[in-house]
Design an enzyme around this catalytic site. Structure first.
Site, short mmCIF file in Angstrom:
data_model
loop_
_atom_site.label_atom_id
_atom_site.label_comp_id
_atom_site.label_asym_id
_atom_site.label_seq_id
_atom_site.Cartn_x
_atom_site.Cartn_y
_atom_site.Cartn_z
N LYS A 196 0.86 -1.17 0.00
CA LYS A 196 0.00 0.00 0.00
C LYS A 196 0.90 1.23 0.00
CE LYS A 196 -3.43 2.42 2.74
NZ LYS A 196 -4.50 2.30 3.74
N LYS A 249 -2.47 -1.65 -3.83
CA LYS A 249 -3.22 -0.40 -3.78
C LYS A 249 -2.32 0.82 -3.85
CE LYS A 249 -5.94 1.83 -0.28
NZ LYS A 249 -6.30 1.82 1.10
C1 PBG Z 1 -7.37 3.20 5.80
C2 PBG Z 1 -7.61 3.14 4.35
C3 PBG Z 1 -7.46 4.14 3.37
C4 PBG Z 1 -7.94 3.62 2.17
C5 PBG Z 1 -8.35 2.33 2.43
N1 PBG Z 1 -8.12 2.03 3.77
C6 PBG Z 1 -7.00 5.53 3.51
C7 PBG Z 1 -5.60 5.87 3.77
O1 PBG Z 1 -4.74 5.00 3.89
O2 PBG Z 1 -5.36 7.05 3.91
C8 PBG Z 1 -8.02 4.37 0.87
C9 PBG Z 1 -9.06 3.87 -0.07
C10 PBG Z 1 -9.43 4.82 -1.15
O3 PBG Z 1 -8.78 5.86 -1.38
O4 PBG Z 1 -10.42 4.51 -1.84
N2 PBG Z 1 -6.05 3.24 6.19
#
Ligand code: PBG
Length: 324
Positions: A196, A249
């Site tokens: 991520k 992601k």
């Molecule tokens: C929580 C999380 C996030 C997303 C999914 N889980 C936000 C982040 O990490 O700031 C982002 C998903 C999206 O942008 O659709 N940590």
């Protein structure tokens, strides 16, 4: 050789098509909020809403009837605090949602995935416990693991089919696996957001989930966008710790990372077409600059072709309709 021979008719093109997108490959994210009959539009994500549990059940029924594969649940709690207590409370918003969804016939057809993170529940908006150091504040890794494990366990108990940690703390998959097993939830799989990246494309989500960090950013725990080899190490570690599936992601700006993961590991791979990917397409649709239906499906096809088995996408319902 004439490549165009096989492109002559739609039936020929269909016969030689290498990649497909099916409704069952899609996971639809929902943002649960307190109340009843609440359906609050998220301004930066047209078509996305904060939903009270009763409304979420209705969405789930629609998604199930369209053949969508599953739901990914996020929660907006009543109140936030330093530790993010709302994430693991027995009567937390996601736990309430899971129980209601489990009781609905829709849940027979949908995989219920619970996002495991603290940022929606902490007053500071970070994904873990904050501590002061000589250099200023930091998100403390090891003290956060226990909170994440508690969260995952409470979600499993409330009916989550899969728990999906998105916090990016080191060692969280092992901590969650241990907690689940110790409590008898041996059969709950972990879908870890293994790679991520710290991305600008999460911007609209932070409005939807009310999870903007109140200071600093997430670069000390989410990955640097430049690093492919590091993403592979994250994946290896999460699998060694017991992850059953991995989630990549964002998707579109990182299709090469999905491809590399596909070639490296045998576990099922999901990709998350994140909020910013959705919102930029929606903006172009509103302006009439892109064809809505074709661009929606093409964006998903590209992610499948890169190697993802399934896709978390805010387009899940729309795409399923187009594919029907
Ligand atoms: C929580 C999380 C996030 C997303 C999914 N889980 C936000 C982040 O990490 O700031 C982002 C998903 C999206 O942008 O659709 N940590």
């Amino acid at each position: 050789m004439r490549m165009r021979r096989l492109r002559r008719t739609e039936s020929l093109r269909a016969l030689v098509r290498e990649t497909s997108v099916e409704p069952g490959d899609l996971i639809y994210p929902l943002f649960l909020c307190p109340g009843e009959g609440v359906r609050r539009a998220v301004s930066s994500m047209p078509g996305v809403f904060n939903l009270s549990v009763d409304e979420a059940v209705r969405e789930a029924e629609q998604a199930a009837s369209l053949g969508v594969g599953g739901l990914l649940l996020f929660g907006l709690p009543d109140a936030k605090d330093d530790e993010g207590t709302g994430a693991w409370e027995d009567n937390g918003i996601v736990q309430q949602g899971l129980r209601a969804l489990k009781a609905s016939p829709a849940s027979k057809k949908l995989v219920l995935v619970a996002d495991v993170c603290l940022c929606e529940y902490t007053s500071h908006g970070h994904c873990g416990r904050i501590v002061e150091t000589a250099d200023g504040w930091t998100v403390a890794n090891d003290p956060t693991l226990e909170l994440l494990a508690r969260t995952a366990l409470s979600q499993a108990k409330a009916g989550a089919d899969v728990v999906a940690p998105s916090d990016m703390m080191d060692g969280r998959v092992a901590a969650i696996r241990r907690a689940l097993d110790a409590a008898g939830s041996n059969d709950t799989p972990i879908l870890s957001y293994a790679s991520k990246f710290a991305s600008a494309f999460y911007g609209p989500f932070r409005e939807a989930a009310d999870s903007t960090p109140q200071f600093g950013d997430r670069k000390s725990y989410q990955m640097d966008g430049a690093n492919l080899r590091e993403a592979m190490r994250e994946i290896d570690l999460d699998l060694a710790e017991g992850a059953d599936m991995i989630l990549m992601k964002p998707a579109m700006p990182y299709l090469d990372v999905i491809r590399a993961a596909r070639e490296r590991v045998g576990v099922p791979i999901g990709a998350y077409q994140v909020s910013g990917e959705y919102s930029m397409l929606q903006a172009a649709f509103e302006k009439g600059w892109l064809d809505r239906d074709r661009a929606t499906l093409e964006s998903l096809l590209g992610i499948r072709r890169a190697g993802a088995d399934f896709i978390v996408t805010y387009f899940a319902k729309e795409a399923a309709k187009l594919l029907a």
